[in-house]
Design a protein around this motif. Structure first.
Motif, PDB file in Angstrom:
ATOM      1  N   ASP A  32       0.847  -1.191   0.000  1.00 20.82           N
ATOM      2  CA  ASP A  32       0.000   0.000   0.000  1.00 20.82           C
ATOM      3  C   ASP A  32       0.883   1.241   0.000  1.00 20.82           C
ATOM      4  N   PRO A  34      -0.143   4.656  -1.061  1.00 23.79           N
ATOM      5  CA  PRO A  34      -1.007   5.706  -1.609  1.00 23.79           C
ATOM      6  C   PRO A  34      -0.266   7.026  -1.724  1.00 23.79           C
ATOM      7  N   GLY A  35      -0.548   7.739  -2.793  1.00 26.52           N
ATOM      8  CA  GLY A  35       0.052   9.053  -2.991  1.00 26.52           C
ATOM      9  C   GLY A  35       1.361   9.030  -3.755  1.00 26.52           C
ATOM     10  N   VAL A  36       1.859   7.823  -4.067  1.00 28.16           N
ATOM     11  CA  VAL A  36       3.125   7.738  -4.798  1.00 28.16           C
ATOM     12  C   VAL A  36       2.813   7.650  -6.291  1.00 28.16           C
ATOM     13  N   ARG A  37       3.424   8.558  -7.039  1.00 28.80           N
ATOM     14  CA  ARG A  37       3.242   8.499  -8.477  1.00 28.80           C
ATOM     15  C   ARG A  37       4.298   7.586  -9.073  1.00 28.80           C
ATOM     16  N   GLN A  58       1.898  14.769  -0.476  1.00 26.25           N
ATOM     17  CA  GLN A  58       0.459  15.038  -0.489  1.00 26.25           C
ATOM     18  C   GLN A  58       0.229  16.433  -1.031  1.00 26.25           C
ATOM     19  N   GLY A  59      -0.612  16.491  -2.046  1.00 25.66           N
ATOM     20  CA  GLY A  59      -0.817  17.766  -2.714  1.00 25.66           C
ATOM     21  C   GLY A  59      -1.782  18.687  -1.993  1.00 25.66           C
ATOM     22  N   PRO A  73       2.871  13.604   4.184  1.00 24.96           N
ATOM     23  CA  PRO A  73       3.860  13.213   3.189  1.00 24.96           C
ATOM     24  C   PRO A  73       4.901  12.299   3.814  1.00 24.96           C
ATOM     25  N   GLY A  74       5.401  11.387   3.039  1.00 23.91           N
ATOM     26  CA  GLY A  74       6.366  10.456   3.608  1.00 23.91           C
ATOM     27  C   GLY A  74       7.118   9.722   2.529  1.00 23.91           C
ATOM     28  N   ASP A  97      -3.885   2.525  -8.422  1.00 29.75           N
ATOM     29  CA  ASP A  97      -4.644   3.071  -7.296  1.00 29.75           C
ATOM     30  C   ASP A  97      -3.867   3.044  -5.986  1.00 29.75           C
ATOM     31  N   GLY A  98      -2.581   3.309  -6.059  1.00 30.56           N
ATOM     32  CA  GLY A  98      -1.796   3.369  -4.832  1.00 30.56           C
ATOM     33  C   GLY A  98      -1.368   2.026  -4.270  1.00 30.56           C
ATOM     34  N   VAL A  99      -1.556   0.966  -5.034  1.00 26.59           N
ATOM     35  CA  VAL A  99      -1.086  -0.344  -4.597  1.00 26.59           C
ATOM     36  C   VAL A  99      -0.040  -0.850  -5.586  1.00 26.59           C
TER      37      VAL A  99
ATOM     38  N   ARG B  30      -1.486   7.083  12.076  1.00 26.27           N
ATOM     39  CA  ARG B  30      -1.486   6.156  10.954  1.00 26.27           C
ATOM     40  C   ARG B  30      -2.119   4.815  11.314  1.00 26.27           C
ATOM     41  N   GLU B  51      -6.539   8.193   2.531  1.00 29.74           N
ATOM     42  CA  GLU B  51      -5.712   7.219   1.810  1.00 29.74           C
ATOM     43  C   GLU B  51      -6.491   5.916   1.681  1.00 29.74           C
ATOM     44  N   PRO B  53      -5.873   3.065  -0.634  1.00 27.87           N
ATOM     45  CA  PRO B  53      -5.174   2.367  -1.714  1.00 27.87           C
ATOM     46  C   PRO B  53      -5.925   1.107  -2.163  1.00 27.87           C
ATOM     47  N   GLY B  54      -5.850   0.857  -3.447  1.00 26.73           N
ATOM     48  CA  GLY B  54      -6.421  -0.368  -3.984  1.00 26.73           C
ATOM     49  C   GLY B  54      -7.895  -0.282  -4.317  1.00 26.73           C
ATOM     50  N   ARG B  87      -1.906  -5.575   5.218  1.00 26.38           N
ATOM     51  CA  ARG B  87      -2.833  -4.592   4.664  1.00 26.38           C
ATOM     52  C   ARG B  87      -4.238  -4.868   5.187  1.00 26.38           C
ATOM     53  N   ASP B 113      -4.002   8.073  -7.388  1.00 26.47           N
ATOM     54  CA  ASP B 113      -2.966   7.246  -6.742  1.00 26.47           C
ATOM     55  C   ASP B 113      -3.393   6.749  -5.363  1.00 26.47           C
ATOM     56  N   GLY B 114      -4.639   6.414  -5.222  1.00 23.02           N
ATOM     57  CA  GLY B 114      -5.083   5.875  -3.938  1.00 23.02           C
ATOM     58  C   GLY B 114      -5.389   6.918  -2.888  1.00 23.02           C
ATOM     59  N   VAL B 115      -5.394   8.175  -3.268  1.00 22.48           N
ATOM     60  CA  VAL B 115      -5.759   9.224  -2.313  1.00 22.48           C
ATOM     61  C   VAL B 115      -7.064   9.867  -2.760  1.00 22.48           C
TER      62      VAL B 115
END
Lengths: 120, 136
Positions: A32, A34-37, A58-59, A73-74, A97-99, B30, B51, B53-54, B87, B113-115
């Motif tokens: 997982d 999420p947020g990574v392009r 994170q935008g 952000p991380g 989708d972030g996975v 988190r 968030e 994801p998936g 997960r 992107d999962g967000v």
């Protein structure tokens, strides 16, 4: 270079939630992130270790004031060690989708072979 | 075990331990609930980010009720023989209480992107009005 390094260091390092499972056609790793392009994601194989690094920025604009923050952000970092049975040449990765999905196929078994004996 | 994580080894492990020890517990959020939510505002809008994801957009159900925004959905479990499962899977629901007036017809949601980002515009017609009191 040094500026880039400090910027990376400022991001919180997060170990992404990961599933590892085995199916008929090999091993599957799901992460997982999420947020990574796609362009911010790196997958490196170094000897027996596969390392995934991705940066999630994170935008949000600076004008926003936050009322509740539960993620930020991380930089996702996670290493998986590979067994000898994994075919390194055919590892596939996809991001949706972030996975991140990694498919690690097993090595094809070498076909048995007879060694002819030559008479000297 | 054929495939395993080097949980005991990674570069900079010692530094990491020290870092974690002195760091304020900001990362605790988190692990609180799935999916994690960020709520923010600027002059024009409220933003709810999450968030997830998936999940595709059609797998997420967003409901805007009179006083709350509800995010719900289900994360499927993959088929196979699990060696490690971290997960979260299964049904989830999170409710954001809206104690402020929003422009309900202009609420937008997007997923990248999962967000998930939900933009709730502040209600223009709902600015506080002054009521003049006539002295009798």
């Amino acid at each position: 270079m040094s500026e880039n390094a400090t910027e990376t260091k400022a991001l919180a390092r997060v170990s992404p939630a990961t599933d590892i499972l085995e199916r008929e056609d090999g091993f599957y790793v799901y992460m997982d992130i999420p947020g990574v392009r796609r362009e911010d994601l790196n997958i490196d194989i170094n000897e027996n270790e596969l390392t995934v690094t991705g940066r999630a920025l994170q935008g949000s604009s600076e004008k926003e004031s936050f009322l509740e923050v539960q993620f930020g952000p991380g930089e996702y970092v996670r290493a998986v060690s590979l067994s000898d049975r994994v075919d390194r040449e055919r590892i596939k990765a996809s991001l949706k989708d972030g996975v991140l999905t990694l498919h690690l196929p097993r090595l094809e078994k070498l076909a048995p072979r007879r060694i002819p004996v030559q008479t000297g | 075990m054929v495939l395993d994580f080097n949980t005991m080894y990674y570069p900079g492990r010692f530094e990491r331990v020290i870092e974690d020890f002195f760091k304020p517990q900001q990362g605790e959020g988190r692990r609180m609930a799935f999916p994690p939510l960020n709520v923010s505002e600027d002059e024009a809008n409220y933003y709810v980010r999450s968030e997830v994801p998936g999940l595709a957009m059609d797998a997420i159900e967003l409901t805007l009720t009179e006083k709350s925004l509800v995010i719900r959905g289900e994360r499927p479990t993959e088929q196979g023989k699990y060696y490690r499962q971290e997960r979260p899977a299964g049904f989830f629901q999170r409710v954001v209480a809206l104690n402020v007036p929003v422009d309900r017809d202009k609420v937008r949601a997007s997923l990248a992107d999962g967000v998930l980002t939900v933009v709730l515009p502040k209600c223009e017609g709902c600015v506080p009005r002054k009521i003049s009191i006539d002295v009798a």
